[in-house]
Motif scaffolding. Structure first.
Motif, PDB file in Angstrom:
ATOM      1  N   PRO D 119       0.275  -1.514   0.055  1.00  0.00           N
ATOM      2  CA  PRO D 119       0.381  -0.012   0.024  1.00  0.00           C
ATOM      3  C   PRO D 119       0.999   1.137   0.016  1.00  0.00           C
ATOM      4  CG  PRO D 119      -0.433  -1.839   1.690  1.00  0.00           C
ATOM      5  CD  PRO D 119       0.564  -2.117   0.723  1.00  0.00           C
ATOM      6  N   GLN D 120       1.768   1.278   0.620  1.00  0.00           N
ATOM      7  CA  GLN D 120       3.284   2.772   0.640  1.00  0.00           C
ATOM      8  C   GLN D 120       3.582   3.097  -0.985  1.00  0.00           C
ATOM      9  OE1 GLN D 120       2.951  -0.137   2.356  1.00  0.00           O
ATOM     10  NE2 GLN D 120       4.803  -0.272   3.320  1.00  0.00           N
ATOM     11  N   SER D 121       3.429   1.984  -1.520  1.00  0.00           N
ATOM     12  CA  SER D 121       4.476   1.961  -2.664  1.00  0.00           C
ATOM     13  C   SER D 121       3.983   3.617  -3.401  1.00  0.00           C
ATOM     14  CB  SER D 121       3.557   0.802  -3.922  1.00  0.00           C
ATOM     15  OG  SER D 121       3.875   0.969  -5.461  1.00  0.00           O
ATOM     16  N   PRO D 122       5.046   3.434  -4.365  1.00  0.00           N
ATOM     17  CA  PRO D 122       4.839   4.911  -4.126  1.00  0.00           C
ATOM     18  C   PRO D 122       3.063   5.697  -5.455  1.00  0.00           C
ATOM     19  CG  PRO D 122       6.681   4.200  -4.783  1.00  0.00           C
ATOM     20  CD  PRO D 122       6.055   2.944  -4.406  1.00  0.00           C
ATOM     21  N   LEU D 123       3.283   4.551  -5.964  1.00  0.00           N
ATOM     22  CA  LEU D 123       1.948   4.941  -6.952  1.00  0.00           C
ATOM     23  C   LEU D 123       1.198   3.439  -7.190  1.00  0.00           C
ATOM     24  CD1 LEU D 123       1.113   7.598  -8.422  1.00  0.00           C
ATOM     25  CD2 LEU D 123       2.704   6.268 -10.455  1.00  0.00           C
ATOM     26  N   ASP D 124      -0.258   3.475  -7.535  1.00  0.00           N
ATOM     27  CA  ASP D 124      -0.856   2.429  -8.100  1.00  0.00           C
ATOM     28  C   ASP D 124      -0.957   2.175  -9.095  1.00  0.00           C
ATOM     29  OD1 ASP D 124      -2.756   0.035  -7.905  1.00  0.00           O
ATOM     30  OD2 ASP D 124      -4.103   1.524  -6.670  1.00  0.00           O
ATOM     31  N   LEU D 125       0.436   1.666  -9.529  1.00  0.00           N
ATOM     32  CA  LEU D 125       1.125   1.560 -10.837  1.00  0.00           C
ATOM     33  C   LEU D 125      -0.038   0.069 -11.482  1.00  0.00           C
ATOM     34  CD1 LEU D 125       4.242   0.817 -11.397  1.00  0.00           C
ATOM     35  CD2 LEU D 125       3.143   2.493 -12.046  1.00  0.00           C
ATOM     36  N   ALA D 126      -0.438  -0.643 -10.488  1.00  0.00           N
ATOM     37  CA  ALA D 126      -1.966  -1.590 -11.394  1.00  0.00           C
ATOM     38  C   ALA D 126      -2.759  -0.551 -11.997  1.00  0.00           C
ATOM     39  CB  ALA D 126      -2.044  -2.626 -10.012  1.00  0.00           C
ATOM     40  N   ALA D 127      -2.775   0.147 -10.763  1.00  0.00           N
ATOM     41  CA  ALA D 127      -3.983   0.447 -11.044  1.00  0.00           C
ATOM     42  C   ALA D 127      -3.786   2.048 -12.646  1.00  0.00           C
ATOM     43  CB  ALA D 127      -4.233   1.746  -9.803  1.00  0.00           C
ATOM     44  N   THR D 128      -3.216   2.484 -12.765  1.00  0.00           N
ATOM     45  CA  THR D 128      -2.737   3.195 -13.710  1.00  0.00           C
ATOM     46  C   THR D 128      -2.453   2.020 -15.354  1.00  0.00           C
ATOM     47  OG1 THR D 128      -0.798   4.192 -12.047  1.00  0.00           O
ATOM     48  CG2 THR D 128      -0.493   4.630 -14.603  1.00  0.00           C
ATOM     49  N   TYR D 129      -1.826   1.172 -14.871  1.00  0.00           N
ATOM     50  CA  TYR D 129      -1.946   0.029 -16.039  1.00  0.00           C
ATOM     51  C   TYR D 129      -3.502  -0.291 -16.643  1.00  0.00           C
ATOM     52  CZ  TYR D 129       3.021   0.569 -16.417  1.00  0.00           C
ATOM     53  OH  TYR D 129       4.773   0.823 -16.578  1.00  0.00           O
ATOM     54  N   ARG D 130      -4.320  -0.260 -15.429  1.00  0.00           N
ATOM     55  CA  ARG D 130      -5.441  -0.689 -15.639  1.00  0.00           C
ATOM     56  C   ARG D 130      -6.184  -0.270 -16.498  1.00  0.00           C
ATOM     57  NH1 ARG D 130      -5.589  -4.294 -10.994  1.00  0.00           N
ATOM     58  NH2 ARG D 130      -6.171  -2.030  -9.527  1.00  0.00           N
ATOM     59  N   GLU D 131      -5.509   1.278 -16.740  1.00  0.00           N
ATOM     60  CA  GLU D 131      -6.682   2.591 -17.080  1.00  0.00           C
ATOM     61  C   GLU D 131      -6.093   2.161 -18.382  1.00  0.00           C
ATOM     62  OE1 GLU D 131      -6.376   5.984 -14.776  1.00  0.00           O
ATOM     63  OE2 GLU D 131      -7.082   5.167 -12.627  1.00  0.00           O
ATOM     64  N   TYR D 132      -5.125   2.413 -18.601  1.00  0.00           N
ATOM     65  CA  TYR D 132      -4.864   2.435 -19.574  1.00  0.00           C
ATOM     66  C   TYR D 132      -4.616   1.657 -20.651  1.00  0.00           C
ATOM     67  CZ  TYR D 132       0.899   3.476 -21.989  1.00  0.00           C
ATOM     68  OH  TYR D 132       1.555   3.388 -23.154  1.00  0.00           O
ATOM     69  N   ARG D 133      -4.576   0.442 -19.832  1.00  0.00           N
ATOM     70  CA  ARG D 133      -5.346  -1.361 -21.369  1.00  0.00           C
ATOM     71  C   ARG D 133      -6.859  -0.674 -21.287  1.00  0.00           C
ATOM     72  NH1 ARG D 133      -2.766  -4.188 -17.339  1.00  0.00           N
ATOM     73  NH2 ARG D 133      -3.996  -4.154 -15.962  1.00  0.00           N
ATOM     74  N   ALA D 134      -7.528   0.057 -20.232  1.00  0.00           N
ATOM     75  CA  ALA D 134      -9.243   0.260 -20.871  1.00  0.00           C
ATOM     76  C   ALA D 134      -8.897   0.872 -22.440  1.00  0.00           C
ATOM     77  CB  ALA D 134      -9.843   0.720 -19.325  1.00  0.00           C
TER      78      ALA D 134
END
Lengths: 205, 205, 205, 205
Positions: D119-134
């Motif tokens: 959770p302390q990850s500097p950024l929710d990269l998973a979400a970023t890529y999800r949006e990117y894919r969508a």
DNA sequence: TATGAATGAGTGTTCATTCAT
DNA sequence: AATGAATGAACACTCATTCAT
């Protein structure tokens, strides 16, 4: 020019008062110059226009404390009345002084702890207490000479009396539920010599 | 398998003792982990094998102090003899305990100052003193019931007595010339109720 | 003596496997030798009986990764079948290899990041990928020669293909919801040359 | 009142840029605050006037990266032209953005590795890529609806496309000899749907 | 071989103090 | 005089590595 000087002195006192509040709240060790500046409503750098260092603030607070103590001592010692009466005035005066300025009293906790700093200690507290004891011992001897019964060595008695006062204050500083004002009468009753039988004419005659 | 120098418990206590010496000397605030490690003869990192933090060292020292206090209290309260006798034992016991371990006593200065740390305070000193006063007040009431004349409210009397003890110790901590051992008799004479009249045959008869 | 050797090798592999699990979970930077030792069920010092340093564990993990990659590459390149068929086997093999050992795959994230360590980098990943691209480019050219239509430069095509594989894996590593197995068919359909028209008899005739 | 060298905002960005350069060079894990301060030409303590912690610098760098990505995405998606045209603009835009700021791109290696911080990850990269894919999947479907032939499931296609872009960038980050600019045309040719037949007159007629 | 206590260099962060404006 | 940004020394704490047992 004159007002300038007055301003400067006033500002200095404001900062000192702020420092005492912060020291009282957090303890000296945890008090940051930032906190003090904010409490005083000035910028951090401005503190250094009036004081040389953080430590000096503690020094000056210590001096304020001893000045007040000395005033109480002087007032009691130099005042009118018999020795016992002046002793009582001294006890009441010390406690009144400390309770009147609780933040300054709380700084005592830091001054006591700082006594180990050695020569740079913010104040020679040992000397302060020595004078305190000497003055009280003198009054106790005077009281005995004036007829009050004295059971123990005057200097030891003085140390116990000073100790009891400081110890009661200590308990209050650590636990605000302890009420120092309510302890003054017990202190007087328990630790001052009984009034000399001859000091007051028997009103029943 | 044989430990390099001592078993875990022993090594921990060595480090704690070293910390107490350093705290006593410089005060907690000025005590560096390096100083403590050097005093204990170990490397800085080794301190952390036994304690979580510098602050924990103060906590544990505080616990050592309360443990000793509680032992004295328990011994006096549970001991044989009349209430006055047990009170006297308590007073002598507390002073003896503190003078027996002057470094631990000196840490009291830090513990008092740390009482402002709030909930993370190394010890709930307020509670410690409250219990202390309650136990003494109980003994004082018992003494009065047993015939010792009691002039003031027992709880106030207890506070003054605790204050006098702590205050004498305070003066010693600040000024080593003050000799707490020499103050025990005055303390007892001045602040304990006089022995019940019946304990000694009335010489006036 | 022989079994000793076998034991030693086994123990080394256990520790390496433990390290890979820990690296996968926390990342190399946050993985402590303590964690690895605990995961392997040995004492901290024992790790150093099998590996020179924490960094060496990453090196060896990297080698394990390249060894597996090389095996897949060799198997595909040396295998039977036409170039396109072997390319497909390669793509499927790489993805299968990574999904079969997800912890090793996760360490890729650290290996990529470590590529900036310079010469001491745990592995010359740049070279690994260069070889990877060269092998694929050769297969692509072979496929074209065998009649598969090739629209773009073989080397660029290879880079895009390698990129797509690694990029799909990357998305899976970052987001476990991405299923790399489900992406193999799309990868093949989109990025491999269409089968040469002659490989299958045209069913429309 | 005039700032010593730059206003607060500017100085903050200088330090961030310095941090990005250092992260790019050494990797986040090996980047010392001292290095960053030196790179920025300020004292170590000054970094903390603008950022709370070393980790926050990575967070902010991550945000800079996503902000740029989002801008490219928005520009492409909202732009004029057919779906295929916008897809192409998106691909070219992403690669142009990354190559325009290679240091920021290199920090991607750390962000990918940091995705395991939880959770302390500097950024929710998973979400970023999800949006990117969508977003890309939506454009692919639109393109198919507009007549471009689509061979595979749009979402899988999007994942492969994103993967190919990121994977090409990855290869460049690891091996500077790989030229991402040269890969854009192949990417487009290989992974975007062919233009709808109607856009160009059928040459067979 | 195995252990885990010991080490001490290294680093993020704090904060008293300075000083350009 | 006043400000507050800048400085950098200081320090608590970590952890890879060593080594006595």
């Amino acid at each position: 020019m004159k007002p300038r000087r007055a301003d400067r002195r006033t500002r200095r006192e404001e900062i000192l008062a702020a420092a005492i509040r912060v020291f009282a709240r957090r303890g000296y060790a945890a008090s940051r110059i930032d906190d003090i500046a904010q409490e005083a409503g000035v910028a951090k750098g401005s503190v250094y226009l009036y004081f040389d260092s953080r430590e000096q603030l503690l020094h000056v607070a210590a001096e304020a404390f001893t000045a007040r103590s000395a005033a109480v001592l002087a007032e009691a010692a130099a005042g009118r009345g018999g020795a016992r009466e002046r002793l009582e005035r001294l006890v009441r005066g010390v406690v009144a002084m400390l309770t009147a300025e609780p933040d300054l009293a709380r700084v005592l906790l830091d001054l006591w702890a700082a006594s180990r700093w050695g020569p740079q200690s913010p104040l020679d507290l040992a000397a302060t207490y020595r004078e305190y004891r000497a003055a009280i011992a003198a009054l106790l001897e005077e009281a005995t000479a004036q007829g009050c019964p004295g059971a123990v060595d005057a200097h030891a008695h003085a140390t116990v009396l000073v100790g009891a006062i400081e110890g009661c204050v200590l308990q209050w500083l650590i636990d605000p539920e302890v009420d120092p004002a309510a302890l003054v009468d017990p202190l007087v009753r328990l630790l001052l010599p009984e009034p000399a039988p001859t000091t007051r004419p028997d009103p029943s005659r």
